[in-house]
Scaffold this motif. Structure first.
Motif, PDB file in Angstrom:
ATOM      1  N   GLY A  93      31.903  40.357 -39.388  1.00 38.76           N
ATOM      2  CA  GLY A  93      31.896  38.942 -39.038  1.00 38.76           C
ATOM      3  C   GLY A  93      33.019  38.564 -38.091  1.00 38.76           C
ATOM      4  N   HIS A  94      34.055  39.410 -38.059  1.00 40.36           N
ATOM      5  CA  HIS A  94      35.217  39.052 -37.248  1.00 40.36           C
ATOM      6  C   HIS A  94      35.291  39.812 -35.931  1.00 40.36           C
ATOM      7  CE1 HIS A  94      36.523  36.343 -40.335  1.00 40.36           C
ATOM      8  NE2 HIS A  94      36.199  37.275 -41.207  1.00 40.36           N
ATOM      9  N   MET A  95      34.157  40.382 -35.492  1.00 41.60           N
ATOM     10  CA  MET A  95      34.185  40.906 -34.118  1.00 41.60           C
ATOM     11  C   MET A  95      33.963  39.708 -33.196  1.00 41.60           C
ATOM     12  SD  MET A  95      30.674  42.935 -33.507  1.00 41.60           S
ATOM     13  CE  MET A  95      29.207  42.477 -34.396  1.00 41.60           C
TER      14      MET A  95
ATOM     15  N   PRO B 284      37.220  28.450 -33.195  1.00 42.70           N
ATOM     16  CA  PRO B 284      38.292  29.052 -34.000  1.00 42.70           C
ATOM     17  C   PRO B 284      37.764  29.569 -35.336  1.00 42.70           C
ATOM     18  CG  PRO B 284      38.482  26.659 -33.959  1.00 42.70           C
ATOM     19  CD  PRO B 284      37.380  27.005 -33.018  1.00 42.70           C
ATOM     20  N   CYS B 285      38.335  30.691 -35.781  1.00 46.23           N
ATOM     21  CA  CYS B 285      37.867  31.314 -37.030  1.00 46.23           C
ATOM     22  C   CYS B 285      38.990  31.302 -38.053  1.00 46.23           C
ATOM     23  CB  CYS B 285      37.433  32.747 -36.725  1.00 46.23           C
ATOM     24  SG  CYS B 285      36.879  33.639 -38.183  1.00 46.23           S
ATOM     25  N   ARG B 286      38.633  31.364 -39.338  1.00 43.67           N
ATOM     26  CA  ARG B 286      39.643  31.355 -40.414  1.00 43.67           C
ATOM     27  C   ARG B 286      40.558  32.589 -40.364  1.00 43.67           C
ATOM     28  NH1 ARG B 286      35.613  32.940 -45.490  1.00 43.67           N
ATOM     29  NH2 ARG B 286      34.470  34.509 -44.311  1.00 43.67           N
ATOM     30  N   CYS B 287      40.137  33.629 -39.595  1.00 46.01           N
ATOM     31  CA  CYS B 287      40.963  34.843 -39.517  1.00 46.01           C
ATOM     32  C   CYS B 287      42.097  34.693 -38.515  1.00 46.01           C
ATOM     33  CB  CYS B 287      40.107  36.054 -39.153  1.00 46.01           C
ATOM     34  SG  CYS B 287      39.568  36.066 -37.448  1.00 46.01           S
ATOM     35  N   GLY B 288      42.066  33.611 -37.730  1.00 43.89           N
ATOM     36  CA  GLY B 288      43.129  33.403 -36.745  1.00 43.89           C
ATOM     37  C   GLY B 288      42.682  33.668 -35.315  1.00 43.89           C
TER      38      GLY B 288
ATOM     39  N   GLY C 280      36.101  32.757 -31.569  1.00 42.52           N
ATOM     40  CA  GLY C 280      34.831  33.331 -31.100  1.00 42.52           C
ATOM     41  C   GLY C 280      34.274  34.439 -31.969  1.00 42.52           C
ATOM     42  N   CYS C 281      34.698  34.504 -33.258  1.00 39.10           N
ATOM     43  CA  CYS C 281      34.192  35.557 -34.150  1.00 39.10           C
ATOM     44  C   CYS C 281      32.691  35.373 -34.415  1.00 39.10           C
ATOM     45  CB  CYS C 281      34.933  35.521 -35.486  1.00 39.10           C
ATOM     46  SG  CYS C 281      36.636  36.061 -35.357  1.00 39.10           S
ATOM     47  N   TRP C 282      32.006  36.497 -34.646  1.00 42.76           N
ATOM     48  CA  TRP C 282      30.551  36.506 -34.851  1.00 42.76           C
ATOM     49  C   TRP C 282      30.127  35.558 -35.968  1.00 42.76           C
ATOM     50  CZ3 TRP C 282      27.289  40.850 -37.472  1.00 42.76           C
ATOM     51  CH2 TRP C 282      25.940  40.706 -37.111  1.00 42.76           C
TER      52      TRP C 282
END
Ligand SMILES: [Zn+2]
Length: 392
Positions: A238-240, A248-252, A255-257
């Motif tokens: 999910g984070h590619m 923005p994604c919760r991982c920092g 544009g994460c999948w």
């Protein structure tokens, strides 16, 4: 060197015989010798041991026109029971199978808390109740395996569960101190892909399962083995990044999948263009069945974003099977055709892409199967899916 070790050879023969009995469901001693290539004396000793342990039982074959009715051997499904737990956010699924992997109990508990200690107590109390309920069986509730929606290290420590914001929890130890033994902790996507192999794709050794839920997790089997990575965290697909400088994604990162292809991303898009709100899978299914143009537009856009990620994954792994776990894709008959249409790269190869039949139950039934394989100490396991698949 183990080759000359009698105990080792005996163990290998026992595993082989058990696997054949699982596969054939019912088999005579003579056919067991034929299929395994082991001599009759070895079969006799092994079968007597398995009968003594009550792991198999004998029956007389009923439909045999001429001659003596042979004695058939089968797995004693009631010898031991296995608990799978899916520790999701807001709810916990509990599934119990017998030794053949058939579900005998399935319960869902809604959670009113997200406090770690409270949830450990709820899980421990449930397990104790089931241990009591299945204490009549020779081996009782033999194994429990818990599916975690987050990263789990190779030594079964919970590293991080995003929905709960739990970090570095030793759930196995915390259940042990409450008197619960024979516990295994595993990532949910790993258990889901394992379930697909054990129950459906027995002959596939390269399977990729993609769980399209609140995030996107992947379970990966390469050459018959779960691929865990150095720490055990492999599969965080999910984070590619699929859109540089994207949402923005919760991982920092941005544009994460999963910001485009997870379920929340679909609902976000659908609610932006629909004139009424959709919140549930059944809302979506109803609109898809009516071919509502707005929901179809949202679906097309979502499927395009799903396909971008799948294309990347195929190029990385060259999988044999790709199994998609998503109730939304399952409720639209054309989803696989649409995805296949978008996988046009001339360099990416895979054999087949399918939608999971196990669906929301995949992690819990995989957890039960993990227990069976561990309990019997088998190198691999193939079970028939008699009642585990979901209908919707
Ligand atoms: Zn991310």
């Amino acid at each position: 060197m183990l080759t000359g070790d009698g105990a080792y050879i005996k163990k290998i023969n026992r595993q082989y015989i058990l696997n054949v009995i699982f596969e054939k469901s019912k088999i005579s001693r003579a056919n067991l010798a034929k299929v395994t290539g082991l001599n009759k004396a070895t079969i006799s000793v092994q079968v007597n041991d398995l009968l003594h342990d009550e792991l198999i039982y004998e029956t007389r074959e009923e439909h045999n026109a001429v001659g003596r009715r042979p004695i058939m051997l089968s797995i004693n499904e009631s010898a031991a029971f296995f608990l799978g737990i899916d520790l999701d956010y807001n709810q916990i699924l509990f599934n119990i199978t017998n030794l053949k992997g058939d579900t005998v109990k399935y319960e869902k508990v809604d959670l009113q808390t997200d406090i770690y200690e409270d949830i450990v107590n709820i899980v421990a109390n449930r397990i104790k109740r089931y241990e009591q309920e299945f204490s009549h069986a020779k081996f009782g509730l033999a194994q429990t395996c818990i599916a975690i929606h987050g990263t789990v290290s190779n030594d079964e420590m919970i590293h991080f569960i995003p929905s709960y914001q739990w970090r570095d929890k030793n759930l196995k130890h915390d259940l042990n101190t409450r008197g619960i033994k024979n516990i295994r902790i595993e990532n949910n996507a790993n258990l889901a892909v394992y379930a697909e192999k054990v129950f459906h794709y027995h002959n596939s050794d390269n399977i990729m399962l993609l769980n399209l839920a609140s995030g996107i997790g992947a379970g990966i089997i390469i050459n018959g083995e779960l691929h865990r990575g150095f720490h055990g965290y492999a599969g965080e697909m999910g984070h590619m990044i699929v859109y540089p400088k994207g949402k923005p994604c919760r991982c920092g990162n941005e544009g994460c999948w999963e910001r485009y292809a997870s379920e929340p991303a679909f609902f976000e898009c659908a609610n932006r263009i629909l004139d009424r709100r959709v919140d549930t899978h059944s809302d979506v299914k109803r609109l898809i069945d009516k071919e509502n143009p707005q929901i179809m537009t949202a679906l097309q856009s979502w499927i395009t974003d799903i396909s971008i990620g799948i294309n990347n994954i195929i190029n990385l792994y060259n999988p044999e099977m790709i199994v998609l776990n998503s109730p939304i894709l399952k409720s639209y008959n054309g989803s696989l055709e649409e995805i296949n249409k978008q996988l046009t790269s001339s360099v990416s190869y895979f054999r087949e892409i399918v939608i999971s039949g196990l669906g929301a139950k995949s992690a819990v039934v995989g957890a039960c199967a993990f227990g069976i394989q561990k309990f019997l100490d088998l190198p691999s396991l193939s079970l028939s899916d008699t009642n585990n698949s979901i209908s919707a």
